[in-house]
Design a protein around this motif. Structure first.
Motif, PDB file in Angstrom:
ATOM      1  N   MET A   1      36.601  10.876 -88.443  1.00  0.00           N
ATOM      2  CA  MET A   1      36.692  10.450 -89.866  1.00  0.00           C
ATOM      3  C   MET A   1      36.442   9.025 -90.168  1.00  0.00           C
ATOM      4  SD  MET A   1      40.011  10.718 -92.364  1.00  0.00           S
ATOM      5  CE  MET A   1      39.853  10.523 -94.140  1.00  0.00           C
ATOM      6  N   THR A   2      35.230   9.015 -90.937  1.00  0.00           N
ATOM      7  CA  THR A   2      34.836   7.700 -91.411  1.00  0.00           C
ATOM      8  C   THR A   2      36.163   6.674 -91.929  1.00  0.00           C
ATOM      9  OG1 THR A   2      32.785   8.346 -91.695  1.00  0.00           O
ATOM     10  CG2 THR A   2      32.903   6.574 -92.596  1.00  0.00           C
ATOM     11  N   THR A   3      35.851   5.493 -91.904  1.00  0.00           N
ATOM     12  CA  THR A   3      36.857   4.648 -92.301  1.00  0.00           C
ATOM     13  C   THR A   3      36.120   4.136 -93.773  1.00  0.00           C
ATOM     14  OG1 THR A   3      37.826   3.752 -90.282  1.00  0.00           O
ATOM     15  CG2 THR A   3      38.350   2.397 -92.236  1.00  0.00           C
ATOM     16  N   PRO A   4      37.061   4.362 -94.972  1.00  0.00           N
ATOM     17  CA  PRO A   4      36.484   3.796 -95.919  1.00  0.00           C
ATOM     18  C   PRO A   4      36.158   2.313 -96.056  1.00  0.00           C
ATOM     19  CG  PRO A   4      38.735   5.228 -96.504  1.00  0.00           C
ATOM     20  CD  PRO A   4      38.562   4.694 -95.006  1.00  0.00           C
ATOM     21  N   LYS A   5      35.126   2.094 -96.842  1.00  0.00           N
ATOM     22  CA  LYS A   5      34.866   0.700 -96.987  1.00  0.00           C
ATOM     23  C   LYS A   5      35.697  -0.121 -97.955  1.00  0.00           C
ATOM     24  CE  LYS A   5      29.850   0.985 -95.948  1.00  0.00           C
ATOM     25  NZ  LYS A   5      28.303   0.457 -96.191  1.00  0.00           N
ATOM     26  N   THR A   6      35.981  -1.509 -97.633  1.00  0.00           N
ATOM     27  CA  THR A   6      36.889  -2.132 -98.440  1.00  0.00           C
ATOM     28  C   THR A   6      36.003  -3.176 -99.319  1.00  0.00           C
ATOM     29  OG1 THR A   6      38.518  -2.094 -96.713  1.00  0.00           O
ATOM     30  CG2 THR A   6      38.702  -3.714 -98.646  1.00  0.00           C
ATOM     31  N   ALA A   7      36.469  -3.318-100.669  1.00  0.00           N
ATOM     32  CA  ALA A   7      35.887  -4.425-101.403  1.00  0.00           C
ATOM     33  C   ALA A   7      36.989  -5.288-102.106  1.00  0.00           C
ATOM     34  CB  ALA A   7      35.197  -3.657-102.747  1.00  0.00           C
ATOM     35  N   LEU A   8      36.830  -6.310-102.235  1.00  0.00           N
ATOM     36  CA  LEU A   8      37.657  -7.415-102.939  1.00  0.00           C
ATOM     37  C   LEU A   8      36.975  -7.630-104.345  1.00  0.00           C
ATOM     38  CD1 LEU A   8      39.772  -9.572-103.716  1.00  0.00           C
ATOM     39  CD2 LEU A   8      38.563 -10.934-101.856  1.00  0.00           C
ATOM     40  N   VAL A   9      37.612  -7.554-105.235  1.00  0.00           N
ATOM     41  CA  VAL A   9      37.089  -7.914-106.932  1.00  0.00           C
ATOM     42  C   VAL A   9      37.952  -9.056-107.503  1.00  0.00           C
ATOM     43  CG1 VAL A   9      36.416  -7.187-109.151  1.00  0.00           C
ATOM     44  CG2 VAL A   9      35.943  -5.623-107.046  1.00  0.00           C
ATOM     45  N   THR A  10      37.109 -10.282-107.748  1.00  0.00           N
ATOM     46  CA  THR A  10      38.117 -11.177-108.381  1.00  0.00           C
ATOM     47  C   THR A  10      37.944 -11.045-110.047  1.00  0.00           C
ATOM     48  OG1 THR A  10      36.381 -12.925-108.394  1.00  0.00           O
ATOM     49  CG2 THR A  10      37.669 -12.917-106.492  1.00  0.00           C
ATOM     50  N   GLY A  11      38.939 -11.682-110.725  1.00  0.00           N
ATOM     51  CA  GLY A  11      39.009 -11.372-111.990  1.00  0.00           C
ATOM     52  C   GLY A  11      39.211 -10.053-112.533  1.00  0.00           C
ATOM     53  N   ALA A  12      39.787  -9.195-111.707  1.00  0.00           N
ATOM     54  CA  ALA A  12      39.890  -7.941-111.862  1.00  0.00           C
ATOM     55  C   ALA A  12      40.740  -7.335-113.122  1.00  0.00           C
ATOM     56  CB  ALA A  12      40.305  -7.073-110.639  1.00  0.00           C
ATOM     57  N   SER A  13      41.308  -8.226-113.668  1.00  0.00           N
ATOM     58  CA  SER A  13      42.534  -7.847-114.739  1.00  0.00           C
ATOM     59  C   SER A  13      41.908  -7.361-116.117  1.00  0.00           C
ATOM     60  CB  SER A  13      43.584  -9.041-115.110  1.00  0.00           C
ATOM     61  OG  SER A  13      42.663 -10.096-115.412  1.00  0.00           O
ATOM     62  N   SER A  14      40.704  -7.489-116.292  1.00  0.00           N
ATOM     63  CA  SER A  14      40.229  -7.001-117.614  1.00  0.00           C
ATOM     64  C   SER A  14      38.558  -7.076-117.487  1.00  0.00           C
ATOM     65  CB  SER A  14      40.586  -8.105-118.764  1.00  0.00           C
ATOM     66  OG  SER A  14      40.223  -9.288-118.705  1.00  0.00           O
ATOM     67  N   GLY A  15      37.922  -6.593-118.440  1.00  0.00           N
ATOM     68  CA  GLY A  15      36.485  -6.585-118.894  1.00  0.00           C
ATOM     69  C   GLY A  15      35.681  -6.057-117.565  1.00  0.00           C
ATOM     70  N   ILE A  16      34.608  -6.995-116.946  1.00  0.00           N
ATOM     71  CA  ILE A  16      33.866  -6.657-115.922  1.00  0.00           C
ATOM     72  C   ILE A  16      34.553  -6.321-114.686  1.00  0.00           C
ATOM     73  CG2 ILE A  16      31.846  -7.647-114.588  1.00  0.00           C
ATOM     74  CD1 ILE A  16      30.823  -9.069-117.034  1.00  0.00           C
ATOM     75  N   GLY A  17      35.596  -7.216-114.331  1.00  0.00           N
ATOM     76  CA  GLY A  17      36.224  -7.092-113.011  1.00  0.00           C
ATOM     77  C   GLY A  17      36.949  -5.765-113.034  1.00  0.00           C
ATOM     78  N   GLU A  18      37.642  -5.323-114.105  1.00  0.00           N
ATOM     79  CA  GLU A  18      38.590  -4.172-114.080  1.00  0.00           C
ATOM     80  C   GLU A  18      37.287  -3.115-113.991  1.00  0.00           C
ATOM     81  OE1 GLU A  18      40.877  -1.599-117.381  1.00  0.00           O
ATOM     82  OE2 GLU A  18      40.454  -3.758-117.872  1.00  0.00           O
ATOM     83  N   ALA A  19      36.119  -2.844-114.843  1.00  0.00           N
ATOM     84  CA  ALA A  19      35.205  -1.949-114.640  1.00  0.00           C
ATOM     85  C   ALA A  19      34.653  -1.884-113.659  1.00  0.00           C
ATOM     86  CB  ALA A  19      34.068  -2.188-115.958  1.00  0.00           C
ATOM     87  N   THR A  20      34.239  -3.064-112.740  1.00  0.00           N
ATOM     88  CA  THR A  20      33.989  -2.817-111.441  1.00  0.00           C
ATOM     89  C   THR A  20      34.782  -2.343-110.557  1.00  0.00           C
ATOM     90  OG1 THR A  20      32.435  -4.740-111.937  1.00  0.00           O
ATOM     91  CG2 THR A  20      32.849  -4.545-109.753  1.00  0.00           C
ATOM     92  N   ALA A  21      36.237  -2.795-110.457  1.00  0.00           N
ATOM     93  CA  ALA A  21      36.914  -2.199-109.580  1.00  0.00           C
ATOM     94  C   ALA A  21      36.938  -0.764-109.673  1.00  0.00           C
ATOM     95  CB  ALA A  21      38.346  -2.736-109.987  1.00  0.00           C
TER      96      ALA A  21
END
Length: 277
Positions: free
Chosen positions: A1-21
């Motif tokens: 089984m392939t391990t999912p890739k991991t991402a870190l998004v800063t400023g994730a509480s709203s706007g661009i960061g939220e949409a990107t997450a």
């Protein structure tokens, strides 16, 4: 089984960061959303995001966050340096303390987090660093000197970093948003009035702040999802582009900046916010 890739998004509480997450979650990533206040991340946690308390001006909080991600998933494949804000005001008026804070958040925070993440990417000989700059990293607007300075700086740093990490299989991508419907405009207008209202530049400050808050301008802004889509394309491409310019006004204004003489561009930008040319 392939391990999912991991991402870190800063400023994730709203706007661009939220949409990107949310976009990266839909692509199958394990996503850690970072913000100073995790109470604003609860809604995203219900949709699969892992909240992470992080202040990009606090070295220890960034180290703790990265250590947690690596201990829980064993990897970091993508870091999206999105945390930032707009501090507007006449160059003469903005206190040095605020100017330094603008660079601390928008530039040094992004670079320091990247420094902490890169050893893990180098060990895997893969990864993508996504730096969210702005069309403001290529153009200028009245009373935005310190903000534009941070974005110009992050553009240059990204270019140098891209060349440095290429031998390790790591990509560096710059996202250049145009006008996006977020809290950014209101925050920038507040900083502008705090810095320059009542002084020699008050007339300019009133005009620019009014332009930032105008309903007509807000209606023309693009939703944050257009930036999230660009990030999604970048991190899933076999050979991503070095830059993605998208959102209201981004491509036309960048094209005009390339062809117009400086004073002609100055006049156009002044006219756009109601200033005398």
């Amino acid at each position: 089984m392939t391990t999912p890739k991991t991402a870190l998004v800063t400023g994730a509480s709203s706007g661009i960061g939220e949409a990107t997450a949310l976009k990266l979650i839909s692509l199958g990533y394990t996503v850690y959303g970072a913000a100073r206040r995790t109470d604003r991340l609860h809604k995203l946690a219900e949709r699969g995001m892992r909240p992470l308390a992080m202040d990009v001006t606090d070295d220890e909080s960034m180290r703790r966050g990265v250590d947690r991600i690596v201990s829980e998933t064993g990897r970091i494949d993508v870091v999206v340096n999105n945390a930032g804000y707009g501090s507007y005001g006449a160059l003469e008026d903005v206190p040095q303390e605020e100017a330094r804070r603008q660079f601390d958040v928008n530039v040094f925070g992004a670079v320091r987090l990247t420094q902490i993440v890169l050893p893990h990417m180098r060990a895997r000989r893969s990864g993508t660093v996504v730096n969210v700059t702005s069309m403001g990293g290529k153009i200028h607007t009245p009373l935005g000197g310190w903000y534009h300075g941070t974005k110009f700086a992050l553009e240059a740093l990204s270019d140098c970093l891209r060349m440095e990490v290429k031998p390790f299989g790591i990509d560096v991508v710059v996202i250049e948003p145009g006008g996006i419907r977020t809290e950014w405009s209101g925050i920038a207008a507040d900083h502008l009035e705090k810095s320059s209202a009542g002084g020699a530049y008050s007339g300019q400050a009133e005009a620019v702040a009014a332009s930032m808050r105008s309903e007509a301008m807000a209606k023309r802004m693009s939703p944050p999802t257009v930036i999230a889509e660009a990030v999604g394309k970048a991190v899933t491409a076999r050979r991503p582009r070095t830059r993605y310019a998208t959102g209201f006004g981004a491509r036309p204004l960048l094209a005009l900046r390339r062809v117009l003489p400086d004073r002609a561009f100055d006049a156009m930008m002044a006219r756009s916010v109601g200033l005398p040319r």
